[in-house]
Design an enzyme around this catalytic site. Structure first.
Site, mmCIF file in Angstrom:
data_model
loop_
_atom_site.group_PDB
_atom_site.id
_atom_site.type_symbol
_atom_site.label_atom_id
_atom_site.label_comp_id
_atom_site.label_asym_id
_atom_site.label_seq_id
_atom_site.Cartn_x
_atom_site.Cartn_y
_atom_site.Cartn_z
ATOM 1 N N GLU A 29 -5.709 -6.806 -13.885
ATOM 2 C CA GLU A 29 -6.061 -6.819 -12.467
ATOM 3 C C GLU A 29 -5.928 -8.234 -11.907
ATOM 4 O O GLU A 29 -5.350 -8.445 -10.839
ATOM 5 C CB GLU A 29 -7.496 -6.305 -12.297
ATOM 6 C CG GLU A 29 -8.004 -6.298 -10.867
ATOM 7 C CD GLU A 29 -7.270 -5.279 -10.004
ATOM 8 O OE1 GLU A 29 -7.299 -4.087 -10.344
ATOM 9 O OE2 GLU A 29 -6.658 -5.671 -8.998
ATOM 10 N N ASP A 49 -3.325 -9.426 -8.992
ATOM 11 C CA ASP A 49 -3.799 -9.980 -7.722
ATOM 12 C C ASP A 49 -3.224 -11.370 -7.470
ATOM 13 O O ASP A 49 -2.785 -11.687 -6.359
ATOM 14 C CB ASP A 49 -5.331 -10.043 -7.714
ATOM 15 C CG ASP A 49 -5.967 -8.662 -7.806
ATOM 16 O OD1 ASP A 49 -5.230 -7.651 -7.730
ATOM 17 O OD2 ASP A 49 -7.202 -8.583 -7.967
ATOM 18 N N SER A 106 -5.106 -1.221 -5.827
ATOM 19 C CA SER A 106 -5.308 -2.585 -6.312
ATOM 20 C C SER A 106 -4.113 -3.469 -6.028
ATOM 21 O O SER A 106 -4.252 -4.672 -5.900
ATOM 22 C CB SER A 106 -5.471 -2.573 -7.831
ATOM 23 O OG SER A 106 -6.793 -2.565 -8.185
ATOM 24 N N ASP A 147 4.570 3.475 10.866
ATOM 25 C CA ASP A 147 3.739 4.678 10.751
ATOM 26 C C ASP A 147 4.240 5.515 9.569
ATOM 27 O O ASP A 147 5.435 5.767 9.451
ATOM 28 C CB ASP A 147 3.849 5.470 12.063
ATOM 29 C CG ASP A 147 2.770 6.534 12.186
ATOM 30 O OD1 ASP A 147 1.911 6.614 11.281
ATOM 31 O OD2 ASP A 147 2.802 7.269 13.190
ATOM 32 N N ILE A 148 3.322 5.913 8.705
ATOM 33 C CA ILE A 148 3.693 6.759 7.558
ATOM 34 C C ILE A 148 3.267 8.187 7.887
ATOM 35 O O ILE A 148 2.096 8.429 8.202
ATOM 36 C CB ILE A 148 2.989 6.280 6.262
ATOM 37 C CG1 ILE A 148 3.167 4.773 6.060
ATOM 38 C CG2 ILE A 148 3.495 7.078 5.056
ATOM 39 C CD1 ILE A 148 4.583 4.294 5.934
ATOM 40 N N GLY A 208 0.606 8.473 13.877
ATOM 41 C CA GLY A 208 -0.626 7.787 14.272
ATOM 42 C C GLY A 208 -1.514 7.571 13.052
ATOM 43 O O GLY A 208 -1.086 7.760 11.906
ATOM 44 N N ASP A 256 -4.094 8.083 10.101
ATOM 45 C CA ASP A 256 -4.544 9.203 9.272
ATOM 46 C C ASP A 256 -5.351 8.656 8.086
ATOM 47 O O ASP A 256 -5.199 7.494 7.711
ATOM 48 C CB ASP A 256 -3.337 10.023 8.775
ATOM 49 C CG ASP A 256 -2.326 9.171 8.032
ATOM 50 O OD1 ASP A 256 -2.646 8.698 6.936
ATOM 51 O OD2 ASP A 256 -1.208 8.948 8.568
#
Ligand code: NAG
Ligand code: NAG
Ligand code: NAG
Ligand code: NAG
Length: 593
Positions: A303, A307, A513, A555-556, A574, A576
């Site tokens: 992790e 990062d 993550s 937008d997905i 829009g 979601d």
């Protein structure tokens, strides 16, 4: 102040009734009248009772005092983060924020009087200002049990074998309820190892390929390659940051909050740069060890490396800080030695809020199911994130990796109902929650955490975007989610196939993550852009991204986030609750911020 009934209006009573009018402190306080502050119906899932806590075991109790002008701080935050308000971008200094969140003197006096009533001498009371007022006292288990009307036990975490000293409920004198927000450690069980780490290793099919084509790979800069493998080059192309050169590196910083004994590895970062960001070779990051947090270079964390490699990969040459915050060492029930109490968010927040300068962008890839965090604790921590925003920081959290919820999704209030399980801190309205996408063109990734808080009301900045979505949802899932709650995620980014280096080897990793550091990188560059142009940092971005900057996102509209044995929510035009407003387009956002 006590009231005097005329029926007992004798001279003796008269005296004691009148004194409070002239003295600032009541003569006597009623410590015996206690009220339950928080309790669990059942032991939080994943934990088991182990044994009674030894009476002589000592630990630090922290009392989080009510932050006197917290409402003013939030009102100010909403103004300074509203792009149409004249105060937009006018962040508070440390002193200004502290003036608002400091406890009222009455709260300090009340708590001190109560502690003295329990035999704790003033010299043994530590006052901490980081993040408002905290009063810290070292007590034995026996003493804490008397003070909080409770019984402490040792619980062990079934998966990690970690042990903690916690309680199923606690109480406070009624007189203190208006002065104390939360007491820790009490009913918040989730500890470092049990906090969900929102990342997981993916099948290593591509890693071998990557090792063979190491040198060629850094040239894979066209977004279509992001459909197979994620590297900084493809993310920079996909989100349009490739051509931007950071110009405010003398004053703009990005920070990564790390927990779980995860250490970012400096050698791995150089290997990563060699393969994926050659121009960054020989640059590095700074590690700040909080509360005795480690920095063991022999134990690279997946992790932590993810990062650090992707924040630096997105933002080089911007300065980068890795905060390594310690939890407690495993608790040994027969030890009488004090250990720290393993409250990672609080440790880090009280540390960072005590700094004069804070990174303008911060990313954190950890979270819990909201229902496992006691509401009083969640509110306190969420308020501290508001304070970070008011100081001018943009704060990102992963939205979680289990869609609308993991497993059977049963409530822990004794009723065993099945409901969607929101994640915290993603559900806090003062952070920006980041969901996940995959492929080119981008669609929602099926594990993208999303939903509606059961603790926090819907903030006005997202009211219109969310009600549009709910309108199209109709009666679907009614009762499974909270129609009036804060909805998340706010935005999203790629969440699978990230190439990282761990222990010298290239590995493929995914999860929200990965999405949070990526989006943090994009916004850190926007902060750089603003600072380089003589403006303030963006600070809390949610009011901005739901209004004037909404068009700066891709937008997905495909995909969904199944969970809790349902198909989950669907991505739509829009906002979601799968991908939020979408993925960032840096070039467009530059025009809008
Ligand atoms: C806050 O910072 C000051 C000055 O660096 C330090 O003396 C103090 O101990 C810090 N307090 C906390 C709670 O970290
Ligand atoms: C951003 O990137 C996309 C995909 O690479 C590209 O089509 C577009 O022209 C770029 N610029 C803007 C302003 O969107
Ligand atoms: C990185 O540092 C090493 C050792 O100082 C040096 O030999 C090498 O040329 C440097 N590489 C770059 C790309 O700056
Ligand atoms: C929904 O959220 C509100 C806060 O807006 C909270 O008061 C309420 O208890 C929540 N309801 C459920 C069913 O979780």
């Amino acid at each position: 102040m006590q009231t005097c009934s005329p029926m007992i209006w004798s001279s003796a009573v008269l005296l004691s009734c009148l004194v409070p009018l002239f003295a600032s402190k009541p003569l006597s306080r009623r410590w015996n009248e206690v009220v339950e502050k928080h309790s669990w119906a059942e032991i939080p899932r994943g934990w088991e009772y182990h044994s009674p806590a030894p009476a002589e075991y000592t630990f630090d109790i922290r009392l989080g005092l009510k932050q006197d002008k917290m409402d003013d701080l939030v009102a100010n935050l909403m103004e300074t983060s509203d792009p149409s308000h004249p105060s937009y971008g006018k962040h508070l200094s440390k002193a200004e924020a502290e003036a608002l969140v400091a406890p009222h003197q009455d709260s300090v006096d009340a708590v001190e009087a109560w502690l003295q009533h329990h035999g704790i001498a003033p010299e043994n009371i530590v006052h901490s200002t980081g993040g408002g007022g905290w009063v810290i006292v070292r007590v034995s288990v026996a003493q804490a049990e008397r003070m909080l009307g409770t019984k402490y036990n040792v619980y062990h975490h079934t998966r990690s074998a970690e042990r903690v000293v916690r309680t199923m409920s606690y109480s406070l004198p009624r007189e203190l309820l208006s002065h104390v927000d939360v007491v820790t450690p009490t009913t918040y069980f989730s500890t470092l190892r049990s906090m969900r780490k929102t990342s997981f290793l993916q099948p290593n099919l591509l890693a071998g390929l990557v090792n063979d084509v190491t040198n060629a790979l850094s040239d894979l800069a066209t977004p279509k390659d992001c459909g197979r493998i994620i590297t900084p080059a493809c993310l920079r192309a996909l989100y349009n940051t490739t051509d931007y050169k950071p110009a405010a590196t003398d004053r703009n910083t990005i920070g990564v909050a790390g927990y779980l004994g995860e250490y970012a590895n400096r050698k791995d970062l150089q290997t990563f740069f060699t393969k994926f960001r050659p121009d960054a070779v020989n640059s590095s990051y700074t590690t700040i060890q909080v509360n005795g947090g480690g920095d063991d270079q022999n134990v690279p964390g997946q992790e932590a490396n993810l990062d650090i490699q992707y924040t630096t990969g997105m933002t080089f040459p911007m300065p980068n800080i890795y905060y390594s915050t310690a939890g407690s060492p495993p608790f040994t029930p027969d030890s009488a030695n004090p250990t720290n109490t393993n409250e990672p968010y609080l440790e880090w927040l009280t540390f960072i809020l005590n700094q004069t300068t804070i990174p303008q962008t911060i990313t954190t890839s950890y979270g819990d199911d909201e229902q496992t965090v006691p509401e009083d604790y969640a509110r306190k921590v969420c308020n501290l994130f508001a304070q970070l925003g008011s100081r001018g920081s943009t704060v990102f959290f992963s939205s979680g990796d289990y869609g609308v919820g993991e497993g059977d999704c049963k409530t822990n209030d004794g009723t065993n109902r099945q409901i969607f399980q929101p994640a915290f801190p993603a559900s806090c309205p003062f952070v920006t929650a980041v969901g996940g996408t995959t492929g080119i063109p981008e669609t929602a990734i099926d594990f993208s955490g999303g939903g509606f808080s059961r603790y926090f009301a819907r903030p006005s900045y997202q009211a219109s975007a969310v009600s549009s979505y709910l309108g199209s949802l109709g009666n679907t899932y009614k009762g499974l989610y909270n129609e009036t709650g804060r909805a998340y995620p706010d935005i999203s980014a790629q969440a699978s196939g990230y190439q990282i280096v761990v222990g010298g080897k290239v590995t493929s990793i995914g999860g929200t993550s990965a999405s949070s550091p990526t989006v943090a990188g994009v916004f850190a560059l926007l902060n750089d852009y603003r600072l380089a142009n003589g403006k303030s940092s963006l600070g809390f971005i949610n009011p901005l991204i739901y209004s004037t900057a909404a068009s700066g996102f891709n937008d997905i509209v495909q995909g969904s986030n199944p969970g809790c044995k349902t198909n989950g929510f669907s991505a739509k035009a829009g906002w979601d609750p799968v991908t939020g407003l979408g993925t960032p387009n840096f070039v467009k956002l530059q025009e809008l911020v």
